[in-house]
Scaffold this motif. Structure first.
Motif, PDB file in Angstrom:
ATOM      1  N   LYS A  73       0.842  -1.195   0.000  1.00  0.00           N
ATOM      2  CA  LYS A  73       0.000   0.000   0.000  1.00  0.00           C
ATOM      3  C   LYS A  73       0.880   1.250   0.000  1.00  0.00           C
ATOM      4  O   LYS A  73       1.917   1.302   0.678  1.00  0.00           O
ATOM      5  N   ARG A  74       0.424   2.259  -0.776  1.00  0.00           N
ATOM      6  CA  ARG A  74       1.117   3.538  -0.820  1.00  0.00           C
ATOM      7  C   ARG A  74       0.080   4.643  -0.605  1.00  0.00           C
ATOM      8  O   ARG A  74      -0.849   4.781  -1.400  1.00  0.00           O
ATOM      9  N   PHE A  75       0.243   5.325   0.484  1.00  0.00           N
ATOM     10  CA  PHE A  75      -0.721   6.355   0.869  1.00  0.00           C
ATOM     11  C   PHE A  75      -2.146   5.761   0.964  1.00  0.00           C
ATOM     12  O   PHE A  75      -3.107   6.292   0.394  1.00  0.00           O
ATOM     13  N   SER A  76      -2.220   4.580   1.669  1.00  0.00           N
ATOM     14  CA  SER A  76      -3.489   3.882   1.914  1.00  0.00           C
ATOM     15  C   SER A  76      -4.150   3.352   0.642  1.00  0.00           C
ATOM     16  O   SER A  76      -5.322   2.973   0.654  1.00  0.00           O
ATOM     17  N   ARG A  77      -3.428   3.338  -0.462  1.00  0.00           N
ATOM     18  CA  ARG A  77      -3.955   2.792  -1.698  1.00  0.00           C
ATOM     19  C   ARG A  77      -3.144   1.549  -2.077  1.00  0.00           C
ATOM     20  O   ARG A  77      -1.910   1.553  -1.975  1.00  0.00           O
TER      21      ARG A  77
ATOM     22  N   ILE B 193       7.195   5.442   2.788  1.00  0.00           N
ATOM     23  CA  ILE B 193       5.996   5.736   2.008  1.00  0.00           C
ATOM     24  C   ILE B 193       5.171   4.471   1.767  1.00  0.00           C
ATOM     25  O   ILE B 193       3.976   4.444   2.025  1.00  0.00           O
ATOM     26  N   ASP B 194       5.843   3.452   1.270  1.00  0.00           N
ATOM     27  CA  ASP B 194       5.152   2.179   1.018  1.00  0.00           C
ATOM     28  C   ASP B 194       4.994   1.407   2.326  1.00  0.00           C
ATOM     29  O   ASP B 194       5.876   1.433   3.200  1.00  0.00           O
ATOM     30  N   GLU B 195       3.887   0.715   2.424  1.00  0.00           N
ATOM     31  CA  GLU B 195       3.586  -0.083   3.622  1.00  0.00           C
ATOM     32  C   GLU B 195       3.152  -1.481   3.178  1.00  0.00           C
ATOM     33  O   GLU B 195       2.325  -1.629   2.262  1.00  0.00           O
TER      34      GLU B 195
END
Length: 360
Positions: free
Chosen positions: A35-39, A56-58
């Motif tokens: 996910k990047r910025f909840s997307r 940034i990435d999760e």
């Protein structure tokens, strides 16, 4: 160490942390999304090592193995309006990890928290499917299994009243009638505990109503969860079907009374057989004793006849000696004890040979 040295150390530490956060590892037992910025940028990432943008990435990881969940025991009504306690478990796995995280995660990034939430969402769906399947089947179809059948008396819909189970109040006569009608059924119910690994065994028979029930529940739940939650329900197994506590005690009392009556009947039959054996033995003993007495009397009679014949022959050869010998035997038997007292006339024949001996 100066300020510049401290700045260098801090910069090196920050670079090290960024380097460690620039890649991630997905294990073979896991499923992951990036996910990047909840997307969601990448879904259903395969096992391996991958790069990512630091800070940034999760990466969200969930368990990709087959999971098992025990559904809390619930009470369901059958087609006969009989209340049964049902204990079941469900095996499931994540089929669509992106849908699973979006639907179940609800913004959470912890895989264990999402798994607990998934179990909470599975419970009502499984219970609803079980309720529908039990409501369309009789107790015999739920409990009997392959080739099984319960007695007609155990299937009387009036045997256990739903209202009585809910209120917990019944009269003594109603309790007795309910227990009598349900005891055989309860015996089969308490034995309805299939092995959790039964799915790996041979294919079920076509007339196995319980197997058909569990397969129908699994298909119904899977159709709903696969689309809504991204969860594939592999199987649903009914571990145990039992009576509620309000009825179980009466049923077990009835079963104990039945077993006690059977035991008393077996004991009575045993006593009857023992009496027959004892009577036969007594009759055989009486016959043996009678035969032995008959043989003894016959032998004794033959001996007496032979002795009489011997005495007669001896008497015929010398009668005077024989009379003398018999008199000696009479003297010996009469004067055997010093306490004996005889009152006889001196001229009696008993003293004949004594007189002759004195005269001589």
């Amino acid at each position: 160490m100066g300020t510049r040295s401290w700045l260098v150390l801090v910069a090196v530490g920050v670079l090290l942390l960024l380097a460690l956060d620039s890649f991630y590892i997905v294990n073979e037992t896991e499923k992951a999304v990036l996910k990047r910025f909840s997307r969601v940028e990448q879904a259903d990432i395969k096992p391996g090592i991958y790069p990512k943008v630091p800070l940034i990435d999760e990466v969200i990881r969930v368990d990709g193995r087959l999971l098992t969940h025990d559904v809390p025991t619930q009470s369901f009504l059958t087609a006969e309006k009989k209340l049964l306690n049902v204990d079941a478990f469900v095996t499931w796995r994540i089929a669509d990890v992106q849908r699973y995280i979006v639907s179940v995660g609800a913004g959470a990034n912890n895989g264990q928290a999402m798994e607990r939430r998934a179990r909470e969402l599975l419970d009502p769906r499984v219970n609803e499917a079980l309720r529908n399947q039990f409501a369309s089947r009789t107790v015999q179809e739920v409990v009997a299994g392959r080739g099984g059948a319960l007695p007609d008396e155990a299937l009387d819909p009036s045997a256990v009243s739903t209202g009585e189970l809910m209120n917990g109040t019944t009269s003594a006569q109603e309790q007795t009638e309910a227990a009598q009608a349900a005891d055989e059924e309860a015996a089969a119910v308490t034995r309805a505990q299939p092995d959790p690994d039964a799915g790996s065994g041979p294919p079920p028979e076509k007339d196995d109503q319980r197997e058909e029930l569990m397969n129908s529940v699994a298909q119904e739940v899977n159709a709903a969860t696969l689309e809504d939650l991204g969860i594939e329900v592999v199987d649903v197994r009914v571990k145990q079907v039992d009576w509620p506590e309000q009825v179980r005690g009466r049923v077990f009392d009835r079963m104990r009374a039945e077993r006690a009556r059977d035991a008393a009947e077996h004991r009575a039959r045993g006593r009857e057989v023992a009496e027959r054996i004892r009577a036969a033995a007594d009759r055989e003993r009486t016959e043996i004793l009678a035969q032995a007495y008959e043989a003894a009397q016959k032998t004794r009679g033959e001996g007496d006849a032979r002795a009489t014949n011997i005495y007669a022959n001896a008497y015929s050869k010398d009668r005077e000696f024989f009379r003398f010998y018999r008199s000696l035997q009479a003297y010996r038997d009469s004067f055997n004890s010093p306490d004996d007292l005889l009152i006889l006339s001196p001229d009696s024949e008993f003293f004949r040979y004594m007189k002759q001996s004195g005269a001589d």
